[in-house]
Scaffold this motif. Structure first.
Motif, mmCIF file in Angstrom:
data_model
loop_
_atom_site.group_PDB
_atom_site.id
_atom_site.type_symbol
_atom_site.label_atom_id
_atom_site.label_comp_id
_atom_site.label_asym_id
_atom_site.label_seq_id
_atom_site.Cartn_x
_atom_site.Cartn_y
_atom_site.Cartn_z
ATOM 1 N N UNK A 78 62.388 68.782 98.638
ATOM 2 C CA UNK A 78 62.307 69.733 97.531
ATOM 3 C C UNK A 78 63.523 69.622 96.623
ATOM 4 N N UNK A 79 63.358 70.159 95.423
ATOM 5 C CA UNK A 79 64.420 70.108 94.408
ATOM 6 C C UNK A 79 64.793 71.500 93.947
ATOM 7 N N UNK A 80 66.091 71.741 93.841
ATOM 8 C CA UNK A 80 66.624 72.930 93.174
ATOM 9 C C UNK A 80 67.625 72.432 92.139
ATOM 10 N N UNK A 81 67.299 72.622 90.869
ATOM 11 C CA UNK A 81 68.137 72.120 89.783
ATOM 12 C C UNK A 81 68.346 70.617 89.967
ATOM 13 N N UNK A 82 69.587 70.161 90.104
ATOM 14 C CA UNK A 82 69.870 68.730 90.248
ATOM 15 C C UNK A 82 70.087 68.311 91.697
ATOM 16 N N UNK A 102 67.050 65.893 85.020
ATOM 17 C CA UNK A 102 66.073 64.830 84.775
ATOM 18 C C UNK A 102 66.175 63.753 85.842
ATOM 19 N N UNK A 103 67.389 63.404 86.228
ATOM 20 C CA UNK A 103 67.582 62.397 87.256
ATOM 21 C C UNK A 103 67.061 62.878 88.608
ATOM 22 N N UNK A 141 69.524 72.983 78.899
ATOM 23 C CA UNK A 141 69.415 73.400 80.287
ATOM 24 C C UNK A 141 69.339 72.246 81.263
ATOM 25 N N UNK A 142 69.600 71.002 80.803
ATOM 26 C CA UNK A 142 69.485 69.845 81.685
ATOM 27 C C UNK A 142 70.674 69.723 82.630
ATOM 28 N N UNK A 143 71.779 70.343 82.321
ATOM 29 C CA UNK A 143 72.955 70.244 83.178
ATOM 30 C C UNK A 143 72.689 70.966 84.495
ATOM 31 N N UNK A 190 74.834 62.952 86.246
ATOM 32 C CA UNK A 190 74.641 61.953 85.198
ATOM 33 C C UNK A 190 75.074 62.456 83.822
ATOM 34 N N UNK A 191 76.159 63.211 83.753
ATOM 35 C CA UNK A 191 76.731 63.624 82.467
ATOM 36 C C UNK A 191 75.726 64.326 81.552
ATOM 37 N N UNK A 192 75.102 65.361 82.053
ATOM 38 C CA UNK A 192 74.218 66.155 81.208
ATOM 39 C C UNK A 192 72.749 65.957 81.477
#
Length: 232
Positions: free
Chosen positions: A189-193, A130-131, A60-62, A124-126
């Motif tokens: 704020x952050x939503x996904x990436x 996290x980034x 689920x990191x993508x 960042x390719x997957x």
């Protein structure tokens, strides 16, 4: 004669085994030990790399966002006009938009509000998510570090719930701008990436005693988060 026959001879002693010089035995032991250590190191490295791969790319990191959406299209005129009455919009770039007051800032008793939004999509390719988490944490630390040397002291970053997947807010006085000083509230704020940075600023004031500026930044962030649910 029988006694002589019963005594072991040099030939019979050699037949019972092979004599190996001590230096050769020592060298063989060193080589075997070295091989064992090398194998252990290789196995440890393989296992460590496997662990790194798992932690670097959890399921689920993508990220949801292949690119940052158009910032100026995320809020409608009615919403912006509540925060910046009689605004002029300026599309700084595709992922950045400014909604600025259009009144003459030199005139007294004019409500001088500005709203700025910046969007940053991590790719960042997957490992996009996290980034993005790292970016948000770094942004919070930067604000905290800069606040240590500011006068007056700004409000330290405060975590928020209910806006995106994680968020924080901060605020403080800025003495250098066209308004002769202002107070700015920030929500990140952050939503996904995707990271969204919201700055809501009022000129000509040093504080936010009634919390109106902070609430304006929060309201803009809520509208943005809601709009971003349909983007990606």
């Amino acid at each position: 004669m029988r006694e002589a026959a019963d005594e072991p001879t040099e030939r019979s002693t050699r037949a019972t085994g092979i004599l190996v010089p001590r230096p050769v035995v020592a060298l063989t032991g060193v080589l075997l030990f070295g091989m064992a250590v090398s194998i252990g190191i290789l196995l440890t490295s393989v296992l460590a790399n496997a662990d790194d791969d798992v932690s670097a790319e959890p399921s689920g990191a993508k990220g949801r966002f292949a690119a940052a959406p158009r910032a100026c299209g995320l809020l409608d005129d009615k919403q912006v006009n509540q925060l910046v009455p009689g605004f002029n919009s300026s599309e700084v770039e595709h992922s950045a938009c400014d909604w600025l007051n259009r009144y003459d800032w030199r005139k007294p008793n004019v409500e001088k509000y500005d709203l700025r939004v910046r969007l940053i999509a991590q790719k960042q390719n997957g490992s996009e998510v996290a980034r993005a988490k790292e970016y948000l944490a770094g942004k919070k630390k930067d604000i905290l570090d800069k606040g240590q040397f500011a006068t007056p002291k700004p409000l330290p970053p405060k975590d928020l719930r209910g806006i995106g997947e994680e968020a924080f807010t901060s605020g403080g006085h800025n003495s250098i701008n066209l308004y002769g000083g202002s107070y700015k509230a920030t929500v990140v704020f952050r939503i996904s990436n995707l990271i969204a940075e919201v700055d809501y600023e009022r000129g000509g004031v040093k504080e936010d005693p009634d919390g109106k500026i902070a609430e304006g930044a929060l309201q803009a962030a809520r509208w943005l988060a809601e709009s971003l649910k349909t983007d990606g």
